[in-house]
Design an enzyme around this catalytic site. Sequence first.
Site, PDB file in Angstrom:
ATOM      1  N   SER A 147       0.823  -1.233  -0.031  1.00 19.54           N
ATOM      2  CA  SER A 147       0.107  -0.014   0.000  1.00 19.54           C
ATOM      3  C   SER A 147       0.892   1.121  -0.044  1.00 19.54           C
ATOM      4  O   SER A 147       1.482   1.569   0.760  1.00 19.54           O
ATOM      5  CB  SER A 147      -0.911   0.086   1.177  1.00 19.54           C
ATOM      6  N   MET A 152     -11.548  -5.907   5.749  1.00 15.70           N
ATOM      7  CA  MET A 152     -10.625  -5.005   6.472  1.00 15.70           C
ATOM      8  C   MET A 152     -10.290  -5.615   7.976  1.00 15.70           C
ATOM      9  O   MET A 152     -11.209  -6.013   8.632  1.00 15.70           O
ATOM     10  CB  MET A 152     -11.222  -3.576   6.740  1.00 15.70           C
ATOM     11  N   HIS A 170      -8.507   0.978  -3.732  1.00 17.36           N
ATOM     12  CA  HIS A 170      -9.292   0.738  -2.541  1.00 17.36           C
ATOM     13  C   HIS A 170     -10.140   2.233  -2.328  1.00 17.36           C
ATOM     14  O   HIS A 170      -9.551   2.870  -1.629  1.00 17.36           O
ATOM     15  CB  HIS A 170      -8.526   0.288  -1.511  1.00 17.36           C
ATOM     16  N   MET A 216     -12.346   4.394  -0.381  1.00 14.88           N
ATOM     17  CA  MET A 216     -12.788   4.698   0.809  1.00 14.88           C
ATOM     18  C   MET A 216     -13.432   6.013   0.809  1.00 14.88           C
ATOM     19  O   MET A 216     -12.929   6.797   1.331  1.00 14.88           O
ATOM     20  CB  MET A 216     -11.873   4.617   1.907  1.00 14.88           C
ATOM     21  N   HIS A 260      -1.364  -1.439  -4.178  1.00 13.30           N
ATOM     22  CA  HIS A 260      -2.760  -0.704  -3.507  1.00 13.30           C
ATOM     23  C   HIS A 260      -2.879   0.576  -3.244  1.00 13.30           C
ATOM     24  O   HIS A 260      -1.950   1.209  -2.833  1.00 13.30           O
ATOM     25  CB  HIS A 260      -2.498  -1.657  -2.045  1.00 13.30           C
ATOM     26  N   ASP A 294      -4.947   3.632  -1.887  1.00 15.07           N
ATOM     27  CA  ASP A 294      -5.816   3.955  -0.718  1.00 15.07           C
ATOM     28  C   ASP A 294      -6.515   5.392  -1.111  1.00 15.07           C
ATOM     29  O   ASP A 294      -6.072   6.262  -0.831  1.00 15.07           O
ATOM     30  CB  ASP A 294      -5.323   3.901   0.384  1.00 15.07           C
ATOM     31  N   MET A 307      -9.016   8.002  -0.135  1.00 20.45           N
ATOM     32  CA  MET A 307      -9.878   8.633   1.101  1.00 20.45           C
ATOM     33  C   MET A 307     -10.206   9.856   0.850  1.00 20.45           C
ATOM     34  O   MET A 307      -9.411  10.835   0.241  1.00 20.45           O
ATOM     35  CB  MET A 307      -9.000   8.140   2.294  1.00 20.45           C
ATOM     36  N   ASP A 317      -6.583  -6.401   4.649  1.00 18.24           N
ATOM     37  CA  ASP A 317      -5.812  -5.041   4.524  1.00 18.24           C
ATOM     38  C   ASP A 317      -6.110  -4.615   5.767  1.00 18.24           C
ATOM     39  O   ASP A 317      -7.037  -4.255   6.536  1.00 18.24           O
ATOM     40  CB  ASP A 317      -6.573  -4.175   3.582  1.00 18.24           C
TER      41      ASP A 317
HETATM   42  O1  5RP Z   1      -6.991   0.688   3.713  1.00 21.61           O
HETATM   43  C1  5RP Z   1      -5.952   0.867   4.613  1.00 21.61           C
HETATM   44  C2  5RP Z   1      -6.229   1.797   5.737  1.00 21.61           C
HETATM   45  O2  5RP Z   1      -7.603   2.142   5.670  1.00 21.61           O
HETATM   46  C3  5RP Z   1      -4.614   0.618   4.064  1.00 21.61           C
HETATM   47  O3  5RP Z   1      -4.560  -0.175   3.055  1.00 21.61           O
HETATM   48  C4  5RP Z   1      -4.020  -0.115   5.231  1.00 21.61           C
HETATM   49  O4  5RP Z   1      -4.358   0.413   6.457  1.00 21.61           O
HETATM   50  C5  5RP Z   1      -2.492  -0.271   5.061  1.00 21.61           C
HETATM   51  O5  5RP Z   1      -1.565   0.018   5.925  1.00 21.61           O
HETATM   52  P1  5RP Z   1      -0.992  -1.001   6.970  1.00 21.61           P
HETATM   53  O6  5RP Z   1      -0.421  -2.177   6.335  1.00 21.61           O
HETATM   54  O7  5RP Z   1       0.182   0.092   7.731  1.00 21.61           O
HETATM   55  O8  5RP Z   1      -1.990  -1.007   7.896  1.00 21.61           O
HETATM   56 FE   FE2 Z   2      -6.567  -0.202   1.717  1.00 22.99          FE
END
Ligand code: 5RP
Ligand code: FE2
Length: 218
Positions: free
Chosen positions: A8, A135, A64, A66, A31, A33, A35, A173
Amino acid sequence: MAVQISPSILSADFARLADEAAAVPNADWLHVDVMDNHFVPNLTLGLPVVESLLKATSIPLDCHLMIEDPDRWAPAYAEAGAGSVTIHAEASRAPVRTLRQIRSLGARAALALNPGTAVEPYEGLLGEIDMLLLMTVEPGFGGQKFLDMVLPKIRTARALVERHGGEIWIQVDGGVTGDTIERCAEAGADVFVAGSAVYGSADRAAAVETLRANAAKA
Ligand SMILES: O=C(CO)[C@H](O)[C@H](O)COP(=O)(O)O
Ligand SMILES: [Fe+2]
């Protein structure tokens, strides 16, 4: 189940994203993210950055979303060329339509569930998806602690997926590390997102290989 690792970029240096992608040539996915500071209390990046990243790397992008209105925005990520687009069940008002649009635009379609969202009510959507994202932290931030409470849900999801022919990937994740990855794999996950475990390491490619090796132990 072949193990796939999806680093990520949330934990990468946002000013050097092309270099950060190049640092993980052994990754199966990158990946991303997205947001929006509404669905989750954090703001990251959106379509323009994804479009630039697509030009900068040949690693397929695993987006992903969000965001509050995935039905409006998800097709654009597929159209831009993302390899996989994930929408949250908690946010989508028309998941069947949106997942079908993602697929028709040539991307893999995925549905994400927060830690507190049960998987059973979504069994009817399994025919519409290529991947289920479970998640293992509350979405919004990298570097959080892995939630063991999600492990039984991974097992339930694996059983449901097998009943549907076993072709749907199960992604986890959040808080996935060299330590927690084995438990996730043992429970039935096959695609592993890792942000801080990869981009918090000096040697990112070595971190990817350690994760892959530890997942394969399960
Ligand atoms: O979707 C996510 C958070 O909402 C990230 O992909 C996820 O938290 C990755 O970070 P880490 O591996 O450090 O937890
Ligand atoms: Fe994610």
